[in-house]
Structure formats: C-alpha cells, structure tokens
Design a protein around this motif. Structure first.
Motif, PDB file in Angstrom:
ATOM      1  N   TYR A  67     -12.254   5.271  -4.507  1.00 33.46           N
ATOM      2  CA  TYR A  67     -12.861   4.145  -3.792  1.00 33.46           C
ATOM      3  C   TYR A  67     -14.351   4.389  -3.575  1.00 33.46           C
ATOM      4  CZ  TYR A  67     -13.956   0.796  -0.140  1.00 33.46           C
ATOM      5  OH  TYR A  67     -14.543  -0.201   0.591  1.00 33.46           O
ATOM      6  N   ALA A  87      -2.556  12.032  -3.827  1.00 33.01           N
ATOM      7  CA  ALA A  87      -2.750  10.631  -4.203  1.00 33.01           C
ATOM      8  C   ALA A  87      -3.696   9.932  -3.231  1.00 33.01           C
ATOM      9  CB  ALA A  87      -1.408   9.904  -4.256  1.00 33.01           C
ATOM     10  N   VAL A  88      -3.551  10.220  -1.949  1.00 35.05           N
ATOM     11  CA  VAL A  88      -4.429   9.609  -0.944  1.00 35.05           C
ATOM     12  C   VAL A  88      -5.864  10.101  -1.138  1.00 35.05           C
ATOM     13  CG1 VAL A  88      -4.940   9.498   1.530  1.00 35.05           C
ATOM     14  CG2 VAL A  88      -2.594   9.207   0.733  1.00 35.05           C
ATOM     15  N   VAL A  89      -6.040  11.413  -1.336  1.00 29.08           N
ATOM     16  CA  VAL A  89      -7.381  11.974  -1.514  1.00 29.08           C
ATOM     17  C   VAL A  89      -8.031  11.407  -2.775  1.00 29.08           C
ATOM     18  CG1 VAL A  89      -8.643  14.111  -2.011  1.00 29.08           C
ATOM     19  CG2 VAL A  89      -6.943  14.070  -0.199  1.00 29.08           C
ATOM     20  N   PHE A 141       1.079   4.155  -3.015  1.00 21.86           N
ATOM     21  CA  PHE A 141       0.878   5.593  -2.844  1.00 21.86           C
ATOM     22  C   PHE A 141       2.102   6.390  -3.276  1.00 21.86           C
ATOM     23  CE2 PHE A 141      -2.680   4.502   0.106  1.00 21.86           C
ATOM     24  CZ  PHE A 141      -3.668   5.128  -0.626  1.00 21.86           C
ATOM     25  N   SER A 162       1.936   6.414  -6.981  1.00 22.57           N
ATOM     26  CA  SER A 162       0.861   7.323  -7.390  1.00 22.57           C
ATOM     27  C   SER A 162       1.284   8.776  -7.254  1.00 22.57           C
ATOM     28  CB  SER A 162      -0.391   7.067  -6.551  1.00 22.57           C
ATOM     29  OG  SER A 162      -0.892   5.779  -6.793  1.00 22.57           O
ATOM     30  N   LEU A 212       0.824  -1.204   0.000  1.00 22.96           N
ATOM     31  CA  LEU A 212       0.000   0.000   0.000  1.00 22.96           C
ATOM     32  C   LEU A 212       0.861   1.257   0.000  1.00 22.96           C
ATOM     33  CD1 LEU A 212      -2.957   0.974   0.161  1.00 22.96           C
ATOM     34  CD2 LEU A 212      -2.678   1.033   2.636  1.00 22.96           C
ATOM     35  N   ILE A 213       1.915   1.249   0.784  1.00 24.86           N
ATOM     36  CA  ILE A 213       2.826   2.397   0.833  1.00 24.86           C
ATOM     37  C   ILE A 213       3.506   2.595  -0.518  1.00 24.86           C
ATOM     38  CG2 ILE A 213       4.960   3.273   1.861  1.00 24.86           C
ATOM     39  CD1 ILE A 213       4.033   1.855   4.481  1.00 24.86           C
ATOM     40  N   LEU A 259       1.734  13.274  -2.554  1.00 25.52           N
ATOM     41  CA  LEU A 259       1.352  12.108  -1.746  1.00 25.52           C
ATOM     42  C   LEU A 259      -0.020  12.316  -1.114  1.00 25.52           C
ATOM     43  CD1 LEU A 259       2.423   9.360  -0.889  1.00 25.52           C
ATOM     44  CD2 LEU A 259       3.459  10.440   1.094  1.00 25.52           C
ATOM     45  N   ILE A 260      -0.260  13.499  -0.581  1.00 19.05           N
ATOM     46  CA  ILE A 260      -1.574  13.805  -0.007  1.00 19.05           C
ATOM     47  C   ILE A 260      -2.644  13.771  -1.097  1.00 19.05           C
ATOM     48  CG2 ILE A 260      -2.949  15.611   1.112  1.00 19.05           C
ATOM     49  CD1 ILE A 260      -0.308  16.402   2.592  1.00 19.05           C
ATOM     50  N   ALA A 312      -7.347   8.584  -4.228  1.00 18.07           N
ATOM     51  CA  ALA A 312      -7.624   7.161  -3.993  1.00 18.07           C
ATOM     52  C   ALA A 312      -8.904   6.981  -3.179  1.00 18.07           C
ATOM     53  CB  ALA A 312      -6.445   6.498  -3.286  1.00 18.07           C
ATOM     54  N   VAL A 313      -9.093   7.808  -2.159  1.00 17.81           N
ATOM     55  CA  VAL A 313     -10.304   7.712  -1.330  1.00 17.81           C
ATOM     56  C   VAL A 313     -11.539   8.071  -2.159  1.00 17.81           C
ATOM     57  CG1 VAL A 313     -11.522   8.743   0.644  1.00 17.81           C
ATOM     58  CG2 VAL A 313      -9.129   8.059   0.867  1.00 17.81           C
TER      59      VAL A 313
END
Length: 110
Positions: free
Chosen positions: A46, A38-40, A8, A11, A4-5, A35-36, A42-43
C-alpha cells in the motif's frame, strides 16, 4: 470487513504455498506467521502504491510492478525477521508465483 478478512486469509494461504514452492522464501510460524506476513506485505504494498501511483496497480503490473512486488516481499523480512526469510532470488520467484496466482484467482471482485 468480511471481504478484508477473507482476502488476508487467502493471502496467507498463498504465502504458505509460495513458501513450499519457491526456494529462498520461508514463512515460519505456520498459518499465523503467514497471516502476519500477509498483513505486513499488504501494508508495504500500500505504501509503495501510494508513492508510485498507478504504475504498480495489480491489474497493470508489468515490469515495474513485478520488481516492486519483489522489493516489498524482500523488505518485509526486515520487519518480521522471525517469521519471514527471503533471499533476493526467493523474492523474485515469490513475486512471479504470486503474480501468476493473482492472475488466475483475482483478489478484486468487480
């Protein structure tokens, strides 16, 4: 967890590359901002996948998946306005470039 790391981090690197390539798509804050973002993204992706189901699965994207990816990228800028700035055209170009990169470098290892 390590997978997962790595996903990200990859990404985030892709977002930095897209920021360099796509007009109307700007990631601020360097690698941390990417990175932030990419997380947003991805969420949000999802959530969109949960609502729309298999129609936007990365392996069977098609037009619906492409448009959904562009919408997700565009909406992400409203969650992190200081880190991501995207025009509608920039979101479409970014979705296209990310789709191309995803086709060449798959994120799912089978």
């Amino acid at each position: 967890m390590i997978g997962l790391i790595v996903r990200f981090v990859v990404s985030a690197l892709v977002l930095l590359a897209v920021s360099w390539l796509a007009p109307g798509f700007v990631v601020s804050g360097g690698f941390t901002g990417a990175l932030i973002a990419a997380v947003v993204i991805a969420v949000l992706g999802y959530i969109a996948e949960s609502l729309l189901g298999d129609k936007i699965d990365p392996q069977r994207r098609g037009v619906v998946g492409f448009v959904t990816a562009a919408v997700v990228i565009y909406l992400a800028q409203f969650i992190i306005p200081n880190l991501l700035s995207v025009s509608l055209v920039g979101a479409l170009i970014a979705a296209f470039i990310i789709g191309l990169i995803d086709a060449v470098v798959p994120t799912v290892i089978r």
